[in-house]
Design a protein around this motif. Structure first.
Motif, short mmCIF file in Angstrom:
data_model
loop_
_atom_site.label_atom_id
_atom_site.label_comp_id
_atom_site.label_asym_id
_atom_site.label_seq_id
_atom_site.Cartn_x
_atom_site.Cartn_y
_atom_site.Cartn_z
N LYS A 1 0.65 -1.29 0.16
CA LYS A 1 0.16 -0.07 -0.02
C LYS A 1 0.84 1.40 -0.11
CE LYS A 1 -3.74 -2.37 2.68
NZ LYS A 1 -4.86 -2.19 3.56
N SER A 2 2.09 0.98 -0.19
CA SER A 2 3.27 2.28 -0.06
C SER A 2 3.24 3.19 -1.18
CB SER A 2 4.43 1.81 0.44
OG SER A 2 4.85 0.82 -0.58
N GLN B 1 1.82 5.43 -3.16
CA GLN B 1 1.65 6.88 -2.90
C GLN B 1 2.52 7.50 -2.12
OE1 GLN B 1 -0.16 8.43 -5.29
NE2 GLN B 1 -0.43 6.52 -6.35
N ILE B 2 2.82 6.91 -0.77
CA ILE B 2 3.46 7.32 0.05
C ILE B 2 4.87 7.42 -0.40
CG2 ILE B 2 4.37 7.06 2.57
CD1 ILE B 2 1.90 5.70 3.20
N PHE C 1 -3.04 9.38 2.56
CA PHE C 1 -3.12 7.78 3.01
C PHE C 1 -4.04 7.59 4.34
CE2 PHE C 1 -1.99 3.79 4.94
CZ PHE C 1 -2.22 2.98 4.11
N VAL C 2 -3.29 8.58 5.29
CA VAL C 2 -3.98 8.65 6.78
C VAL C 2 -5.43 9.17 6.75
CG1 VAL C 2 -3.49 9.22 9.13
CG2 VAL C 2 -1.76 8.59 7.82
N GLY D 1 -7.99 -0.31 5.34
CA GLY D 1 -6.56 -0.32 5.33
C GLY D 1 -5.72 0.75 5.34
N THR D 2 -6.57 1.53 5.65
CA THR D 2 -5.62 3.03 5.69
C THR D 2 -5.59 3.48 7.21
OG1 THR D 2 -7.42 4.65 5.12
CG2 THR D 2 -6.08 3.59 3.41
N GLY D 3 -4.87 4.55 7.47
CA GLY D 3 -5.12 4.97 8.99
C GLY D 3 -3.69 5.41 9.33
N THR E 1 -1.33 2.16 9.99
CA THR E 1 -0.87 1.64 8.72
C THR E 1 0.29 2.49 8.25
OG1 THR E 1 -2.79 0.11 8.30
CG2 THR E 1 -1.02 0.48 6.44
N GLY E 2 -0.30 3.74 8.21
CA GLY E 2 0.68 4.72 7.83
C GLY E 2 1.94 4.99 8.49
N GLY F 1 -3.09 14.02 8.76
CA GLY F 1 -4.02 12.92 8.28
C GLY F 1 -5.16 12.72 9.26
#
Length: 169
Positions: free
Chosen positions: A99-100, A102-103, A114-115, A121-123, A126-127, A148
């Protein structure tokens, strides 16, 4: 699944501790985080006034983040040294890094979005994990996660107190 977790926590903790502390605890739990805390705090479940719920849930969600950013790679390295925990850590790392994109591409603003966008699955948890695994420095990652979480708090407040408040209020 998250609704069932929230219901279980509210049912099992209700009457034992204050409803504000229940919202705080829910906001600290991975997967549920701020969005679960504000949904639980809203008029549909705990009916905590919005002006109280927002800071409670934001602080609850942010409390574990410095520890994740500063310590998770060391903890994961230690866990990889054990036979039983290594596959679990590798699975967590693989899932987080999937999921990384874009980060990694936008770093600060990618982490904010993302956050901040409350999707499964985001937050913040995970961020923070992704930021730590990508080696993003604390002084860049933590402010991005705070922004975020504030964005997510705004979105979830509108949903919990606006939309659901109109239905249950």
């Amino acid at each position: 699944m998250s609704e069932a977790m929230i219901d279980w926590l509210v049912q099992n903790l209700g009457g034992r501790i204050g409803k504000e502390f229940i919202a705080f605890i829910i906001s600290m739990i991975p997967i549920l985080e701020l969005r679960g805390g504000l949904l639980a705090a809203g008029p549909a479940i705990l009916d905590i006034p919005m002006w109280q719920a927002i800071p409670i849930c934001v602080i609850g969600n942010l409390l574990p983040i410095p520890f994740i950013l500063l310590l998770i790679t060391k903890i994961f390295d230690w866990m990889k040294g054990t036979k039983k925990l290594k596959p679990i850590v590798e699975k967590l790392e693989k899932k987080a890094l999937s999921k990384s994109d874009q980060i990694e591409k936008y770093e600060f603003w990618g982490l904010v979005i993302f956050v901040g966008i409350p999707l499964p699955g985001t937050g913040a948890w995970t961020g923070a994990l992704i930021a730590a695994l990508l080696g993003i420095r604390f002084r860049k990652a933590f402010p991005a996660i705070v922004i975020g979480v504030c964005l997510a708090a705004f979105i979830m407040t509108v949903l919990s107190y606006g939309f659901l408040g109109a239905l249950f209020g």
